[in-house]
Structure formats: C-alpha cells, structure tokens
Design an enzyme around this catalytic site. Structure first.
Site, PDB file in Angstrom:
ATOM      1  N   ILE A 166       1.800   2.184 -10.436  1.00 23.17           N
ATOM      2  CA  ILE A 166       0.990   2.986  -9.505  1.00 23.17           C
ATOM      3  C   ILE A 166      -0.418   3.237 -10.052  1.00 23.17           C
ATOM      4  O   ILE A 166      -1.207   3.920  -9.441  1.00 23.17           O
ATOM      5  CB  ILE A 166       1.685   4.331  -9.180  1.00 23.17           C
ATOM      6  CG1 ILE A 166       2.084   5.055 -10.465  1.00 23.17           C
ATOM      7  CG2 ILE A 166       2.900   4.117  -8.282  1.00 23.17           C
ATOM      8  CD1 ILE A 166       2.591   6.452 -10.254  1.00 23.17           C
ATOM      9  N   ALA A 211      10.803  -6.078 -15.861  1.00 22.17           N
ATOM     10  CA  ALA A 211      11.751  -5.900 -14.767  1.00 22.17           C
ATOM     11  C   ALA A 211      11.911  -4.420 -14.434  1.00 22.17           C
ATOM     12  O   ALA A 211      11.990  -3.576 -15.325  1.00 22.17           O
ATOM     13  CB  ALA A 211      13.096  -6.493 -15.178  1.00 22.17           C
ATOM     14  N   HIS A 218       0.824  -1.210   0.000  1.00 21.97           N
ATOM     15  CA  HIS A 218       0.000   0.000   0.000  1.00 21.97           C
ATOM     16  C   HIS A 218       0.859   1.261   0.000  1.00 21.97           C
ATOM     17  O   HIS A 218       2.083   1.206  -0.032  1.00 21.97           O
ATOM     18  CB  HIS A 218      -0.975  -0.007   1.184  1.00 21.97           C
ATOM     19  CG  HIS A 218      -0.310  -0.184   2.511  1.00 21.97           C
ATOM     20  ND1 HIS A 218      -0.979  -0.631   3.621  1.00 21.97           N
ATOM     21  CD2 HIS A 218       0.977  -0.015   2.897  1.00 21.97           C
ATOM     22  CE1 HIS A 218      -0.134  -0.683   4.632  1.00 21.97           C
ATOM     23  NE2 HIS A 218       1.048  -0.330   4.219  1.00 21.97           N
TER      24      HIS A 218
HETATM   25  C1  LIG Z   1      18.421 -14.278 -12.585  1.00 20.45           C
HETATM   26  C2  LIG Z   1      17.297 -14.097 -13.570  1.00 20.45           C
HETATM   27  O1  LIG Z   1      17.326 -14.552 -14.621  1.00 20.45           O
HETATM   28  S1  LIG Z   1      15.937 -13.306 -12.940  1.00 20.45           S
HETATM   29  C3  LIG Z   1      14.894 -13.080 -14.323  1.00 20.45           C
HETATM   30  C4  LIG Z   1      14.716 -11.614 -14.598  1.00 20.45           C
HETATM   31  N1  LIG Z   1      13.855 -11.484 -15.757  1.00 20.45           N
HETATM   32  C5  LIG Z   1      12.745 -10.754 -15.707  1.00 20.45           C
HETATM   33  O2  LIG Z   1      12.408 -10.191 -14.701  1.00 20.45           O
HETATM   34  C6  LIG Z   1      11.949 -10.745 -17.013  1.00 20.45           C
HETATM   35  C7  LIG Z   1      11.109  -9.493 -17.171  1.00 20.45           C
HETATM   36  N2  LIG Z   1      10.880  -9.272 -18.583  1.00 20.45           N
HETATM   37  C8  LIG Z   1      11.073  -8.049 -19.183  1.00 20.45           C
HETATM   38  O3  LIG Z   1      11.390  -7.058 -18.510  1.00 20.45           O
HETATM   39  C9  LIG Z   1      10.873  -8.023 -20.695  1.00 20.45           C
HETATM   40  O4  LIG Z   1      11.736  -7.029 -21.215  1.00 20.45           O
HETATM   41  C10 LIG Z   1       9.408  -7.737 -21.098  1.00 20.45           C
HETATM   42  C11 LIG Z   1       8.610  -9.025 -20.887  1.00 20.45           C
HETATM   43  C12 LIG Z   1       8.781  -6.625 -20.296  1.00 20.45           C
HETATM   44  C13 LIG Z   1       9.300  -7.297 -22.569  1.00 20.45           C
HETATM   45  O5  LIG Z   1       9.923  -8.222 -23.379  1.00 20.45           O
HETATM   46  P1  LIG Z   1       9.649  -8.141 -24.968  1.00 20.45           P
HETATM   47  O6  LIG Z   1       8.202  -8.399 -25.219  1.00 20.45           O
HETATM   48  O7  LIG Z   1      10.631  -9.041 -25.620  1.00 20.45           O
HETATM   49  O8  LIG Z   1       9.864  -6.599 -25.310  1.00 20.45           O
HETATM   50  P2  LIG Z   1      11.031  -5.902 -26.136  1.00 20.45           P
HETATM   51  O9  LIG Z   1      12.366  -6.305 -25.642  1.00 20.45           O
HETATM   52  O10 LIG Z   1      10.701  -6.084 -27.597  1.00 20.45           O
HETATM   53  O11 LIG Z   1      10.840  -4.363 -25.741  1.00 20.45           O
HETATM   54  C14 LIG Z   1       9.703  -3.652 -26.145  1.00 20.45           C
HETATM   55  C15 LIG Z   1       9.826  -2.234 -25.619  1.00 20.45           C
HETATM   56  O12 LIG Z   1       9.759  -2.244 -24.184  1.00 20.45           O
HETATM   57  C16 LIG Z   1      10.967  -1.714 -23.610  1.00 20.45           C
HETATM   58  N3  LIG Z   1      11.273  -2.544 -22.448  1.00 20.45           N
HETATM   59  C17 LIG Z   1      11.349  -3.905 -22.406  1.00 20.45           C
HETATM   60  N4  LIG Z   1      11.559  -4.314 -21.144  1.00 20.45           N
HETATM   61  C18 LIG Z   1      11.637  -3.216 -20.394  1.00 20.45           C
HETATM   62  C19 LIG Z   1      11.842  -3.004 -19.013  1.00 20.45           C
HETATM   63  N5  LIG Z   1      11.991  -4.030 -18.160  1.00 20.45           N
HETATM   64  N6  LIG Z   1      11.822  -1.749 -18.538  1.00 20.45           N
HETATM   65  C20 LIG Z   1      11.644  -0.691 -19.398  1.00 20.45           C
HETATM   66  N7  LIG Z   1      11.440  -0.831 -20.726  1.00 20.45           N
HETATM   67  C21 LIG Z   1      11.451  -2.083 -21.205  1.00 20.45           C
HETATM   68  C22 LIG Z   1      11.989  -1.800 -24.715  1.00 20.45           C
HETATM   69  O13 LIG Z   1      12.976  -0.831 -24.546  1.00 20.45           O
HETATM   70  C23 LIG Z   1      11.126  -1.572 -25.934  1.00 20.45           C
HETATM   71  O14 LIG Z   1      10.845  -0.200 -26.003  1.00 20.45           O
HETATM   72  P3  LIG Z   1      10.723   0.547 -27.440  1.00 20.45           P
HETATM   73  O15 LIG Z   1       9.627  -0.162 -28.181  1.00 20.45           O
HETATM   74  O16 LIG Z   1      10.385   1.963 -27.073  1.00 20.45           O
HETATM   75  O17 LIG Z   1      12.064   0.369 -28.094  1.00 20.45           O
END
Ligand SMILES: CC(=O)SCCNC(=O)CCNC(=O)[C@H](O)C(C)(C)COP(=O)(O)OP(=O)(O)OC[C@H]1O[C@@H](n2cnc3c(N)ncnc32)[C@H](O)[C@@H]1OP(=O)(O)O
Ligand SMILES: N[C@@H](CO)C(=O)O
Length: 174
Positions: free
Chosen positions: A147, A142, A102
């Site tokens: 909000i 990530a 919250h």
């Molecule tokens: C130890 C470990 O492995 S822990 C695992 C950690 N992994 C995670 O938390 C996975 C989270 N996944 C993400 O953040 C991914 O980037 C997703 C799911 C949000 C998007 O993935 P995709 O669908 O492949 O998107 P893509 O890479 O094509 O990016 C699309 C747009 O979003 C933006 N974008 C993607 N991820 C993020 C992010 N986390 N924060 C801000 N912008 C982002 C890109 O810059 C792009 O912007 P643009 O169109 O203006 O150029």
C-alpha cells in the site's frame, strides 16, 4: 515493432508455459484492436470472446487498455486481476491470485493505480493497491499487501509490505 513482433513479444519469456503464451498473445491482440475504432468494429466478436474466455473462463483480467511492457510473464494464470489503469514495466512476473488496482476513498472516488517498474517479480497472492510506485528490480514476496511505494532493487514482504533491510536484488533479476 511490426504487428507480428508485437503480438509475440511475450512468447520467449513464457517458453514452456503454453497457457501464459496463449493468454498473452490474446491480450496483445486485443491491445492492437483497441487502437483503432474500425478494428474494434470489425473484431467486435473477438473482443467479446476475449472477455468471455480469458476473464470468465480462465479467471484472468488483463484489460485491453492496460499498459504492459514487453516480456510479461504469467505463471499459473488463475485469479489474476489487474486494473486497466495499472502501468507494468518490462520483464514483470505475475502469479496466481495477484490483484493490482485502485482504492476507494471515503468520498466515493478512487485513487490512481499502481505504477510498476521494470524487472518486478510479484509472488503468489499479492495485492498492490492505490497510487503507489514500485521501483525497478523489485521482488514482492508471496502474500504481501503493498500500500506504499517500494524502492528500486529491494525485496518487500508481509502485510502491510515492508522492505527487507539487509537484502537487495541485483539489476536484471529475471
Ligand atoms: C505453484 C508455485 O510454485 S507458485 C510459486 C509461488 N512462489 C512465490 O510466489 C515466490 C515468492 N517468493 C517469496 O515469497 C520469497 O520468500 C522472497 C523472494 C520474498 C524472499 O526469499 P529469500 O530472499 O530467500 O528470503 P528469506 O527466506 O531468507 O527470508 C528473509 C526474511 O523475509 C521473511 N519472508 C520471506 N518471504 C516472506 C513472505 N512471502 N512473507 C512474509 N515474510 C517473508 C522471512 O521470514 C525472513 O524474515 P526474518 O529475516 O525476519 O527471519
Ligand atoms: N512455479 C514457478 C514457475 O514455474 C513460479 O511461479 O515461479
């Protein structure tokens, strides 16, 4: 659902993830105990142990009063804090350094907590704060700070979180 099935409801979703399986088994057990005062008295030491071990040692705060649907997945369970007022739907993923809770208002009161739909995949280092609703089949990228409400079947990223306009998720993403 019988007690055995209730306790193991997240087991399959976390296969090959022993830490997630163990934490979620312990969490479901405190949820069962929390239902009846007699069980709370009998298992008082277990409730203390859960707080000590899962919260203090592992750094995962999943309060016993939390509402969480089945097949909850915890990846890399570290620094995970979920307020007890949060509602999590079925098949949700929580990762490392996620905070869901919250917001304190100027008058010192607190807002409600997030209500999160089914099939919501929450990336590492995400904060979701306030009385917000996350629809079904959502991915939160990530590092996002959410909000405001996020509509169903969408992908949200950034701080403050914005919905990616030309991308959607299919139902049943997980
Ligand atoms: C130890 C470990 O492995 S822990 C695992 C950690 N992994 C995670 O938390 C996975 C989270 N996944 C993400 O953040 C991914 O980037 C997703 C799911 C949000 C998007 O993935 P995709 O669908 O492949 O998107 P893509 O890479 O094509 O990016 C699309 C747009 O979003 C933006 N974008 C993607 N991820 C993020 C992010 N986390 N924060 C801000 N912008 C982002 C890109 O810059 C792009 O912007 P643009 O169109 O203006 O150029
Ligand atoms: N690293 C993966 C799970 O193994 C994730 O967080 O999605």
């Amino acid at each position: 659902m019988n007690v055995f099935a209730y306790l193991f409801q997240d087991w399959k979703a976390n296969r090959k993830n022993i830490k997630g399986q163990m934490v979620l088994f312990m969490f479901r057990l405190v949820q069962v105990i929390n239902r009846w005062m007699l069980l709370k008295v009998i298992f008082f030491l277990y409730l203390m142990f859960y707080r000590f071990f899962v919260e203090w040692v592992l750094g995962i705060e999943l309060p016993r009063k939390l509402t969480a649907g089945k097949n909850l997945i915890i990846y890399h369970g570290q620094a995970l804090v979920v307020n007890q007022g949060v509602v999590l739907g079925d098949n949700c993923v929580l990762r490392n350094s996620v905070t869901i809770g919250h917001k304190k208002l100027a008058d010192g009161t607190f807002t409600g907590c997030p209500r999160i739909g089914n099939n919501v995949d929450i990336g590492a280092n995400v904060c979701i704060i306030g009385d917000v609703v996350i629809g079904d089949n959502v991915i939160i990228g990530a590092g996002a700070v959410v909000i405001k409400d996020i509509p169903a079947n969408s992908i949200a990223v950034g701080n403050p979180a914005r919905v990616l306009e030309n991308k959607t998720t299919d139902a049943g993403i997980l």
